[in-house]
Design an enzyme around this catalytic site. Structure first.
Site, PDB file in Angstrom:
ATOM      1  N   TYR A 116       0.826  -1.196   0.000  1.00 25.06           N
ATOM      2  CA  TYR A 116       0.000   0.000   0.000  1.00 25.06           C
ATOM      3  C   TYR A 116       0.863   1.250   0.000  1.00 25.06           C
ATOM      4  O   TYR A 116       2.011   1.246   0.438  1.00 25.06           O
ATOM      5  CB  TYR A 116      -0.960   0.015   1.190  1.00 25.06           C
ATOM      6  N   CYS A 117       0.281   2.330  -0.511  1.00 30.14           N
ATOM      7  CA  CYS A 117       0.913   3.650  -0.486  1.00 30.14           C
ATOM      8  C   CYS A 117      -0.213   4.675  -0.446  1.00 30.14           C
ATOM      9  O   CYS A 117      -1.374   4.320  -0.265  1.00 30.14           O
ATOM     10  CB  CYS A 117       1.839   3.859  -1.691  1.00 30.14           C
ATOM     11  N   THR A 118       0.092   5.938  -0.608  1.00 32.94           N
ATOM     12  CA  THR A 118      -0.921   6.979  -0.441  1.00 32.94           C
ATOM     13  C   THR A 118      -2.062   6.844  -1.441  1.00 32.94           C
ATOM     14  O   THR A 118      -3.232   6.882  -1.083  1.00 32.94           O
ATOM     15  CB  THR A 118      -0.291   8.373  -0.582  1.00 32.94           C
TER      16      THR A 118
END
Length: 455
Positions: A301-303
């Site tokens: 996951y990331c922003t």
């Protein structure tokens, strides 16, 4: 603008489908590395202007070819809104109250073949010159990556114009409130890599969906992380070795918010991320250093999603088989599921720096309180100087211009160290004043003639 108005804005824009992108603040030490992983500071405190940059023009201003501002567009004007999502009664009510002058931040990206990216840059510049839009929009042969702020009417106008192009008709967009006006100082439209990583991304198979990780809808991601949490709790803290949550952001982003069970990434800039890429060296800070590359589920996951899509192609080439990403990133998750299994705020790469889950989903307020109580023993949100728990999940820049470190700091240390990150910086020649509230530093010439008094 109220949060209610912000979500009305989101509803109004949602008929122009959704996928995020990002800008970066000044990187750690000179500024904070951003979603695209680059390291050059982006803030300018002069009159906003549009820059069109090309490979041949370097960093200068490019001349604009005489092209149609619409390029490859659908011929029917009515089709621009084809496929609009139906609005709920609550969204419809909010739409009637929202003002076209309310400011929002919009993020999206799309991997798609762009045959003439420099010409595409010119089209976007031609359209945007008459709109009040600030931010960064990157275009190249592999697609588009954008993050910008503006009044609702202008933000929506650009999205509607973009959707008229079949290549961008179904992009996923992320929207969040900009309560203090523009979140970026100026607009830059550039021909450059969508994300900055060591070795570049031109050779990566980003246009091949099978080489990227499998996207999980927020609801499916929620089920996965809740199952992992139950497994961890049942085994006295040990996570399921057949499944790993991989945070592909920077360490300072993790410091103010992350999913439970995700190890803090020991990197300050995405471009230097190397999880799972080493064939021989075993690094204790690498969550993928000693896993079965064929059997382990890697939940990334990331922003907003773009870093995961790019990095998953790199892991795929290294033999990782079971790769999954959070579709739309954390921002999309918080909007749809609230802060379930999420701790803290979300770091964003603009002047706002930090957003609580309620900025994406107003129903998150009560859940946030419950989760914060449940996770009170988690080791995050610590003052860089004294190690105490900070009450405000928001970074500040060191008052020493030549350091500019982005760090968390408690009020006592802000006062004792006069906004600096260490005692050495307190004696530096170019010290800026401690700014109140959520203000951000501007150009040095605004501070150089001030006499900063020692406390």
């Amino acid at each position: 603008m109220s949060l209610t108005g912000s979500f009305a804005a989101a509803a109004l824009l949602r008929d122009v489908a959704v996928a995020p992108a990002f800008v970066r603040l000044p990187r750690l030490r000179t500024s904070a590395g951003g979603e695209n992983g680059g390291g050059k500071p982006v803030f300018r405190c002069r009159r906003p202007r549009v820059r069109a940059c090309s490979a041949s023009a370097g960093r200068g201003r490019a001349s604009l070819p005489a092209v149609s501002p619409l390029g490859r567009r659908r011929k029917s004007g009515s089709s621009a809104m084809r496929g609009c999502a139906a609005l709920s009664p609550r969204s419809s009510a909010n739409l009637r109250r929202v003002s076209g002058g309310d400011f929002v931040v919009v993020n999206f990206y799309r991997f798609v073949c762009v045959e003439n990216p420099e010409e595409e840059v010119a089209k976007h510049v031609a359209f945007l010159k008459d709109h009040d839009i600030h931010g960064r929009i990157y275009l190249n042969e592999q697609g588009i990556n954008a993050q910008y702020s503006g009044p609702l009417a202008d933000a929506r106008s650009y999205l509607e114009w973009l959707r008229e192009d079949d290549r961008f008709s179904d992009i996923l967009i992320q929207i969040s409130p900009a309560l203090s006006g523009h979140a970026f100082p100026k607009l830059k439209v550039q021909f450059k890599p969508l994300v900055q990583v060591d070795g570049g991304i031109a050779h990566l198979p980003l246009l091949n969906p099978t080489m990227r990780a499998t996207p999980l809808e927020p609801s499916e991601w929620k089920k996965r992380v809740e199952a992992l949490s139950r497994s961890r709790d049942a085994s006295t803290g040990n996570m399921d070795s057949d499944c790993i949550i991989l945070d592909l952001r920077n360490g300072y982003e993790w410091d103010i918010g992350h999913f439970r069970g995700a190890q803090r990434p020991e990197v300050d800039c995405f471009r230097s991320t190397s999880f799972g890429l080493s064939e021989t060296e075993v690094n204790n800070s690498d969550p993928l250093a000693d896993v079965d590359r064929e059997k382990t589920d890697v939940l990334m996951y990331c922003t907003g999603g773009i870093r995961c899509d790019v990095y998953s192609t790199m892991l795929r080439k290294k033999g990782f088989k079971k790769l999954y990403t959070l579709k739309g990133g954390v921002s999309h998750y918080l909007e749809n599921e609230g802060p379930v299994e999420w701790v803290g705020n979300l770091f964003v790469f603009d002047s706002r720096l930090s957003l609580p889950p309620a900025a994406y989903n107003p129903r998150s307020t009560a859940q946030t309180c419950d989760l914060q109580h449940a996770f009170k023993n988690e080791k995050f949100a610590r003052c860089y100087l004294c190690g105490s728990v900070v009450q405000e999940l928001r970074h500040r820049n060191c008052a020493n211009l030549d350091c500019n470190l982005l760090f968390l700091c408690c009020p006592d240390c802000v006062s004792n160290f006069r906004g600096c990150c260490c005692s050495t910086c307190m004696t530096a020649p170019r010290i800026r004043p401690v700014l109140p509230g959520h203000q951000r530093y501007k150009k040095w010439h605004l501070y150089r003639d001030l006499e900063i008094q020692p406390s």
